[in-house]
Design a protein around this motif. Structure first.
Motif, short mmCIF file in Angstrom:
data_model
loop_
_atom_site.label_atom_id
_atom_site.label_comp_id
_atom_site.label_asym_id
_atom_site.label_seq_id
_atom_site.Cartn_x
_atom_site.Cartn_y
_atom_site.Cartn_z
N LEU A 258 87.27 21.40 68.98
CA LEU A 258 88.11 22.32 69.76
C LEU A 258 87.65 22.43 71.21
N GLY A 259 86.35 22.56 71.42
CA GLY A 259 85.83 22.65 72.78
C GLY A 259 86.05 21.38 73.57
N ALA A 260 85.76 20.24 72.94
CA ALA A 260 85.89 18.96 73.65
C ALA A 260 87.34 18.64 73.96
N GLU B 211 87.10 12.79 75.35
CA GLU B 211 88.05 12.34 74.33
C GLU B 211 87.30 11.66 73.19
N ALA B 212 86.32 10.85 73.53
CA ALA B 212 85.51 10.21 72.48
C ALA B 212 84.74 11.26 71.68
N VAL B 213 84.25 12.29 72.36
CA VAL B 213 83.52 13.35 71.66
C VAL B 213 84.43 14.04 70.65
N ALA C 262 87.17 12.93 69.30
CA ALA C 262 87.60 12.01 68.24
C ALA C 262 86.52 11.87 67.17
N VAL C 263 85.28 11.73 67.60
CA VAL C 263 84.17 11.62 66.64
C VAL C 263 84.02 12.94 65.88
N ALA C 264 84.09 14.07 66.59
CA ALA C 264 83.97 15.37 65.94
C ALA C 264 85.09 15.58 64.93
N LEU C 265 86.29 15.13 65.26
CA LEU C 265 87.40 15.26 64.33
C LEU C 265 87.11 14.51 63.03
N GLY C 266 86.57 13.31 63.15
CA GLY C 266 86.22 12.55 61.96
C GLY C 266 85.14 13.22 61.13
N LYS C 267 84.19 13.85 61.81
CA LYS C 267 83.09 14.50 61.11
C LYS C 267 83.46 15.88 60.57
N THR D 21 84.64 5.54 71.62
CA THR D 21 84.69 5.89 70.21
C THR D 21 84.34 4.70 69.34
N VAL D 22 84.89 3.53 69.65
CA VAL D 22 84.57 2.32 68.89
C VAL D 22 83.11 1.93 69.10
N ALA D 23 82.63 2.01 70.35
CA ALA D 23 81.23 1.67 70.63
C ALA D 23 80.29 2.60 69.86
N TYR D 24 80.61 3.88 69.80
CA TYR D 24 79.80 4.83 69.04
C TYR D 24 79.81 4.46 67.56
N GLY D 25 80.96 4.13 67.04
CA GLY D 25 81.06 3.73 65.64
C GLY D 25 80.20 2.51 65.34
N MET D 26 80.22 1.54 66.23
CA MET D 26 79.41 0.35 66.02
C MET D 26 77.92 0.67 66.17
N ALA D 27 77.57 1.52 67.12
CA ALA D 27 76.17 1.86 67.35
C ALA D 27 75.57 2.63 66.18
#
Length: 104
Positions: free
Chosen positions: A36-38, A13-15, A17-22, A70-76
């Motif tokens: 789509l795959g994730a 789900e995090a993957v 969400a990040v891909a959607l933003g990108k 998703t938030v942790a990835y954004g902060m990292a």
């Protein structure tokens, strides 16, 4: 096994969400395909896990895992500010996810 699949689905789900933003509104091919795959694998895993886990608990763990990562990835990556308050709230969220597993 359902719990492991559920956690992996939360990671996916995090993957997505990040891909959607990108994907910039699905105008970039690679992030759109990753999305789509994730999302397909994430939903399939959630559906599998919910065959044996209660829907409320399973959904809360799935979305909580995805949101926290998703938030942790954004902060990292610097896309979101790293603050003590956010870290504390994420620790609380992860604690609640673990708690739901423990009381199940």
């Amino acid at each position: 096994m359902a719990w492991l699949v559920l956690i992996v689905s939360g990671v996916l789900e995090a993957v997505w969400a990040v891909a959607l933003g990108k994907s910039e509104g699905f105008t970039r091919l690679t992030p759109s395909l990753v999305f789509l795959g994730a999302i397909a694998l994430s939903m399939a895993g959630l559906a599998y896990a919910l065959r044996t886990l209660p829907v409320g608990t399973g959904y809360a763990v799935w979305v909580g895992t995805g949101a926290a990562l998703t938030v942790a990835y954004g902060m990292a990556t610097g896309a979101e500010p790293l603050t003590a308050a956010k870290v504390l709230l994420l620790v609380g969220l992860v604690g609640c996810i673990v708690g739901l597993k423990l009381v199940h």
